[in-house]
Scaffold this motif. Structure first.
Motif: not given
Ligand code: UDP
Ligand code: MG
Length: 393
Positions: A5, A7, A35, A81, A84, A86, A89, A161, A164
């Motif tokens: 991801s 951002i 992506y 975040l 997202s 993914g 990120v 991840r 995040v």
């Protein structure tokens, strides 16, 4: 294949969106990286959001949302975040000052096991003298206070991840993303890059906004200024002790008349220290007040391009944002998110039907319920708040 991801916070960046989206998607496709691009328009007053909508219409891997007003880049990063999905990120500026060709390098480092990949600036790129000086001062103060070298750090970084999710559970409202990624720890690696020149538009930072940013971040990361108050107190006590001895000695020796200057000076110095101390304490109290009020970091007014990423890629842990914004513990957060979902859903059924398959809905509703927007959506709903999602389907 793991999903990445990206951002991109955007504030009045209408000229940049299409170009950035094009450059990034071409690059990622060429490198065969799965992506998604998440543009967060931070209450832009120009056509940024319509540009995002257009980009999302052209490429299903692009999503975006718009804030109800300008909440600042930090809020935009956190909103991204939250959105997202993914396994990794990347946060980067949408003016392409963070060069996209660093992304594959970050991705490789992540694949090699790094959980945080910091983008380290080799030089600061072309900036005005005022900007350079204020940024220099800012980083010097920050590095001192945080005890981390912030000069070369930037918001350009890749996060696993896991990281995040940790960042999203932090209850604080005034965040400083750049330093938080140091603070959380994890296996960290870095890549260096040259800051590019901005192609379109201009920098959104003024001297004053940078200073405000410095003070806010310094106080959110350090209580050193408060300790400074103690140090000043101790210094003035020491000073008054010396004067005390001097005064007594003068009194005893019969030469105690001319003390006027000393008195004036003492009053001024102590008064100054006291006011400065009160100011510092006041600033912290203000920060406590802000945190205690528990307002959300941002309010979302519109979203675009949702439901384009397969549900299997959605990480349930990242969807419910409600609890986080209320700043409570994780279990409670989950529970509340569920309830809120029910509530927001109540007025929302028609819209939902149209997009039932849309897994991203839950996130949207959590956000809305959370921001109190559900009142807007109550018209014509036969469903009672709190009714479960399953019942209605
Ligand atoms: N930005 C934002 N909200 C703001 C200010 C800036 O989302 O209130 C975004 C901006 O659109 C850009 C990034 O943050 O993508 C960096 O901003 P800018 O390029 O103005 O800063 P600089 O590169 O000069 O440090
Ligand atoms: Mg920039």
């Amino acid at each position: 294949m793991a999903l990445l991801s990206i951002i991109l916070p955007a504030y009045n960046e209408e000229e940049n969106i299409a170009n950035t989206a094009g450059v990034l998607s071409r690059l990622l496709e060429r490198n065969e990286i799965d992506y998604e691009l998440i543009f967060v328009s931070d209450g832009s007053r120009d056509g940024t959001f319509s540009e995002i909508q257009r980009a999302a219409g052209e490429n299903p891997r692009i999503r975006g949302e718009e804030f109800s007003r300008n909440f600042g880049k930090e809020a935009a990063i956190f909103a991204g975040l939250e959105m997202s999905l993914g396994s990794a990120v990347i946060v980067m500026d949408c003016d392409l000052q963070h060069p996209p060709d660093v992304i594959p390098r970050m991705w490789e480092k992540w694949k090699a096991g790094a959980e945080v990949v910091e983008g380290i600036k080799l030089s600061r790129g072309k900036e005005s003298l005022g900007h350079r000086l204020s940024a220099g001062l800012f980083y010097r103060i920050m590095s001192r206070l945080i005890r981390m070298d912030m000069n070369a750090s930037s918001d350009f970084k890749l996060l696993d991840r896991k990281v995040v999710d940790v960042l999203l559970t932090l209850p604080e409202r005034n965040t400083f993303f750049r330093a938080l990624s140091f603070w959380v720890g994890f296996r960290t690696d870095s890549v260096s890059y040259e800051v590019q020149e901005r192609q379109y538009g201009e920098s959104k930072w003024s001297f004053f906004s940078l200073m405000k940013y410095a003070v806010t971040n310094a106080t959110s990361f350090s209580t050193l200024p408060l300790q400074l108050v103690t140090v000043m107190g101790l210094a003035s006590i020491l000073f008054s002790l010396i004067l005390f001895v001097q005064t007594v000695v003068k009194y005893l020796s019969g030469t105690a008349v001319e003390g006027f200057t000393t008195v004036i000076l003492l009053i001024l110095i102590i008064g100054g220290f006291l006011m400065l101390s009160l100011g510092i304490i006041g600033h912290y109290i203000a920060r406590i007040y802000e945190e205690v009020k528990g307002r959300p970091k941002y309010i979302v007014s519109r979203r675009t391009g949702e439901g384009t990423v397969p549900e299997t890629k959605r990480n349930p842990g990242t969807i419910s944002g409600a609890g986080r914004n209320t700043g409570r513990g994780k279990t409670e957060a989950g529970l509340e998110a569920e309830q809120d979902t029910g509530k927001a859903e109540a007025g929302h059924e028609a819209e939902q039907d149209a997009r039932k398959a849309n897994a991203g809905l839950e996130a949207e509703q959590d956000g809305k319920a959370n921001t109190g927007l559900e009142t807007e959506q109550t018209a014509g709903s036969p469903v009672h708040p709190g009714q479960s999602r399953e019942e209605k389907r």
